[in-house]
Every structure is written in C-alpha cells, then in structure tokens.
Design a protein around this motif. Structure first.
Motif, PDB file in Angstrom:
ATOM      1  N   PRO A   1      43.787  32.361  35.114  1.00 43.91           N
ATOM      2  CA  PRO A   1      44.684  33.360  35.703  1.00 43.91           C
ATOM      3  C   PRO A   1      45.135  32.904  37.088  1.00 43.91           C
ATOM      4  O   PRO A   1      44.444  32.134  37.758  1.00 43.91           O
TER       5      PRO A   1
ATOM      6  N   SER B   1      49.189  41.443  33.709  1.00 45.53           N
ATOM      7  CA  SER B   1      49.426  41.372  35.150  1.00 45.53           C
ATOM      8  C   SER B   1      49.116  42.704  35.822  1.00 45.53           C
ATOM      9  O   SER B   1      49.172  43.766  35.186  1.00 45.53           O
TER      10      SER B   1
ATOM     11  N   ASP C   1      40.975  35.103  30.670  1.00 42.44           N
ATOM     12  CA  ASP C   1      41.330  36.487  30.998  1.00 42.44           C
ATOM     13  C   ASP C   1      40.051  37.312  31.044  1.00 42.44           C
ATOM     14  O   ASP C   1      39.018  36.919  30.493  1.00 42.44           O
TER      15      ASP C   1
ATOM     16  N   ASN D   1      49.768  36.741  37.393  1.00 43.37           N
ATOM     17  CA  ASN D   1      48.795  37.729  36.912  1.00 43.37           C
ATOM     18  C   ASN D   1      48.374  38.702  38.014  1.00 43.37           C
ATOM     19  O   ASN D   1      48.573  39.901  37.879  1.00 43.37           O
TER      20      ASN D   1
END
Length: 516
Positions: A339, A121, A102, A373
């Motif tokens: 992601p 997201s 992330d 995401n």
C-alpha cells in the motif's frame, strides 16, 4: 461533505429542500476505486527505476543514525560500515515481500472500519500546522480547544475516514506532554480511526499504551488501529528518533508510513525520474527495516512531495511534476505489492483564495488517478502546511466526497429504468416530474453544498457570500450540531489516569513560557 438524506421521498420543491436540510454525518465506507489508473511508465521504465534504486541501496548506501537499527541490520545480513548500511537487492526483496498488500483498520466504532491497499483508499485530514485560520478567518496560534474543534469536524465529515492526530499544534500545552493530550483528543471526539504521534520513541510508546487501554492489549497485537508516520531525512538518512518510533509501532503490529521528505531539486536531483529513484530507495530501505523489526507487520510506502522554486527555494504545491511523481510512485508501490501513501489537497496560498483552490484540485485529481491508498493531508492544508484553515478544511472535505463519487465510477443499477424514461418523455418534454427523476433526484448527481450555483440575482439576494464565508458558516453549524461519540466510562477514566501519571513523570520545563 455529503448531506444526502437518510430516506428518499417524493414531492415538491419544499419537501425536497426539507430533505436536503438533514445533515447526514454517517461516514462513507472506505473507497473502493473503480476508475482506470494513470500509469505514465511502461514496464521497462519501472524496471529502470527499480534497478537505479537498488544500485543506490547496494553501492551508495543509506545512513541509519541509530545504534539499535545498525545492530538489527547486521543480524539481518546487511553490510554495515559505521552508520552506513548497504542493502543487497535480494535481501530487500525478501523483506518487503512479507508486507501485507492490504489490511483493515479497526476503529472505535466497528462501523467505521476501513480496508487499505489495492483498490481500497481512505481520506485523512492534514496534520502538523503550527497556525490556524479560525472560525473568523484569523491566523493565530492554535490551542487544545482548536484541535478538538478540528477533530469534531473530522468526525462529522462523511468523506474523512480518520481524525488524524495533531491537525494543529496546541500551544497552550507543554511540548513534552502534548502528544498525550493530542492522542486523547483524537480518541475522544471521534470514533473513526486516528493517527499516532511519532515525535520521539517514548512518545510513540505512550501512544501504543493508550491504544492498548482503548482497544485491549491482545486486540492491538493483531489488529491495526492507528498509523504512525516516520519521515526520512532526504537524501538517504534515517535518524534515531524516527527509527525508535518505528520500532514502537511495528513491535505492536501497527502500521507506519515510511515517508522520505522530498523537496525536488533541493534534496533530490533536479529530475523527476531521478527524484523518484532516490525516493524509492529511501522508502524501500525503511519498508525493509519494518520487516526486520517484525516480519509480516503492516507498513505503507510513504512520501511527502514538493517541488522547489528555483527562484526562491520555496516549496511549491500543485505543480505538474508533483502529479507525475504521484503517478510514478503509485506504479512503483504496485510493482512491489505494498500500500502507499500520498499527500492530497496541498496549497501554498496564504489565504483560502483561487490559488489554494487550483493547487488543491490539481493534486486531488492526480492522486485519485494515481491510485493512492492512504490519502493524507486531505483537508485544511494551506501556506505550505503552516496553517490549517477552517474554511478550506470544510471545502476540502466536500471535495473529497466529490472525488469519492467520481472514483466509484458510473452507476449502472438503474440503467434500464432511466432508458425507459426516454420513451415516456419523448421529444420536447422534460424529466423533472418523471417518477424515475423523483426517485433519483438526490443521488443521480452530486450536489455540492458549498458551491453557489444560483443566479447572480439570487446570490445577491442571499448576501453575496463568497465561499470562505459559506464554509465558515457551515463549520459553525456543524459544531452546533456535534454530538460526542462517548467513550466507555471505565476506558475514559483509565486514559485520563494514564495521562495524569505520565504528565507527572514528564517534566514540562518552561515550555509554556516560550514564544512561538
């Protein structure tokens, strides 16, 4: 689109309507999902997809039509035969392990920074439409002014976290120079994050230079501020244009979407699991290459999904197989700890009709439960991406706000107060005048502004407006209220100077005379 007030007041119907008339364009924070994921594969099936994908990479190979990439792969230890690259699964796993799980996007306005990956997201508008349906619902060629309009609407839509880039193609500007004006429009009319053009390696470098002007060179090197998209040519081909653009972004530590372009049954097998296995191999090969370019740079597992009608060969939206593939791809991305991106409210209809609504709603629901995401193409997409509809853009943006609220999960903060109201009201009463209701009437239940829930008599008295008309009226009202988030004057001047210099250097040819 949320129009919740900036403050809460109690009072009668008139005061409540007055509060609701205040348009709050404050961007919603990046979504942190709190609802269960839909996972359609068990552990053995995930490993089956992984093993099939690794077999493809090792034995079938991926074609990299780019001499620089081929040399890079040789240095990284891959087997290279001509343009074919054969990737050992150990090498692939080693490379993708360095992709951040992330990271945070930094917007021009720091209050609009958003986190991506894991449960985090974002919603991003559609891009790439060669036509639009405008404020009069007329299908026509777009201009730079139309692009600016969509960037303004993106800025004013709370559930949209990005102004994207070429939401529509501005045909009144030469193709060779278009990326400069598109990037400037993204930066100028919104202070949210944006996307960067990857239509050629040099265009991608121009975007990076403009980002360096906007944010500063040092800041750019260790802060993600934009996103590039690199599409693969399924089956199993990456070309020089996309790979060169990928290098431009990755070298500056900016994330790219590694996106195989899937037309299920046409450029993949006519099988959902086999399609996902091929797509997974293609995505992994590009994700691994981002780490050959620069270890540790952010990258996003991407794809574009459509199934193909076996009657006509046309791409379809909103089908069951697309939802199933999104569920499966989400599981694979989480398996690798990266992601992932998907496409959202896609419609194949030619107007903003019931077909467009059903297709979009089906995909939106699946995307939320798949745990995507980077949720791209979240507003405006219709006619298989051939046009961006202003009316659909506005309604899609509100649908994203509704999905956002659903994905937050139930709110428990006032549970004791609400339960106490049951004792206060008792059998046969009503809650409309209770203090808890007056305190929470704005936030307890999402109240769509674009759906008409009045009686048919009231609807008739109001002019019998259907949703397209209501959405277009809302768009006009939003544009009349728009206030530009001004760029720093020195930065604005530097960006315009860069564009002017590059437009002199880049030949415009006779492109403005071309017929589209």
């Amino acid at each position: 689109m949320s129009t919740e007030p900036r403050r809460t007041r109690s009072g009668g119907r008139a005061s409540r309507q007055s509060i609701r008339s205040i348009r709050d364009i404050t961007m919603l924070p990046g979504l942190t999902r709190k609802i269960p994921l839909c996972e359609v594969m068990d552990g053995a099936q995930i490993e089956m997809i992984d093993n099939a994908s690794m077999d493809i990479l090792e034995n079938v190979g991926v074609q990299f039509r780019d001499p620089i990439a081929l040399e890079d792969w040789k240095k990284a230890g891959a087997k290279v035969v001509g343009e074919m690259v054969y990737l050992d699964r150990g090498l692939v796993r080693d490379l993708i392990a360095t992709i951040p799980s992330d990271f945070t996007y930094h917007a021009r306005n720091p209050e609009n920074n958003v986190r991506l990956g894991g449960p985090h997201s974002v919603f991003v508008p559609m891009t790439g439409a060669p036509f639009l349906r405008d404020l009069d619902d007329v299908r026509r060629n777009p201009t730079l002014e139309d692009l600016a309009m969509f960037h303004k609407l993106s800025h004013m839509s709370p559930a949209l976290h990005s102004s994207a880039h070429h939401i529509v193609e501005p045909y009144d500007h030469p193709i060779s120079q278009r990326h400069l004006r598109i990037t400037y429009s993204s930066m100028k009319y919104s202070d949210k994050m944006f996307m960067g053009m990857t239509t050629s390696p040099k265009n991608a470098e121009d975007v990076m230079e403009m980002c360096a002007i906007l944010y500063g060179e040092e800041f750019l090197d260790d802060h993600p501020v934009t996103t590039g998209n690199c599409n693969g040519n399924s089956p199993l081909v990456w070309d020089e244009t996309m790979l060169g653009a990928m290098r431009a972004f990755c070298k500056r530590n900016q994330p790219v979407l590694c996106s195989p372009f899937v037309l299920g049954g046409a450029n993949t097998p006519a099988s959902v699991p086999a399609t996902v296995a091929q797509l997974n191999a293609e995505a992994l090969s590009a994700l691994a290459y981002t780490q050959v370019i620069r270890r540790g740079c952010p990258a996003i597992y991407g794809h574009y999904l459509a199934s193909v009608s076996m009657k006509s060969g046309a791409p379809m939206a909103g089908t069951p197989e697309i939802s199933l593939m999104n569920f499966m791809i989400g599981q694979m991305a989480r398996y690798y700890g990266v992601p992932w991106r998907t496409s959202n409210t896609l419609g194949g209809a030619k107007t903003f009709d019931a077909q467009a609504g059903y297709e979009s709603a089906t995909t939106l629901s699946a995307v939320m439960h798949a745990g995507a995401n980077y949720i791209w193409h979240s507003a405006g997409w219709n006619e298989a991406g051939m046009h961006c509809s202003v009316a659909k853009f506005i309604v899609d943006a509100e649908q994203c706000a509704m999905a956002y609220r659903m994905a937050e999960g139930p709110r428990w903060d006032d549970f004791d107060q609400a339960i106490a109201a049951v004792s206060d009201v008792g059998p046969g009463g009503h809650y409309l005048g209770h203090p808890h209701t007056l305190e929470k009437f704005q936030s307890a239940f999402f109240m769509p502004e674009l759906f008409d829930n009045n009686s048919i008599e009231q609807w008739s008295a109001d002019g019998e407006k259907e949703i397209t008309q209501r959405a277009l009226e809302t768009a006009r009202a939003m544009l009349s209220e728009y206030q530009e988030p001004k760029l720093d004057e020195a930065c604005d001047e530097a960006l315009l100077d860069y564009i002017a210099r590059r437009e002199i250097e880049i030949p415009a040819a006779d492109e403005l005379n071309q017929s589209y």
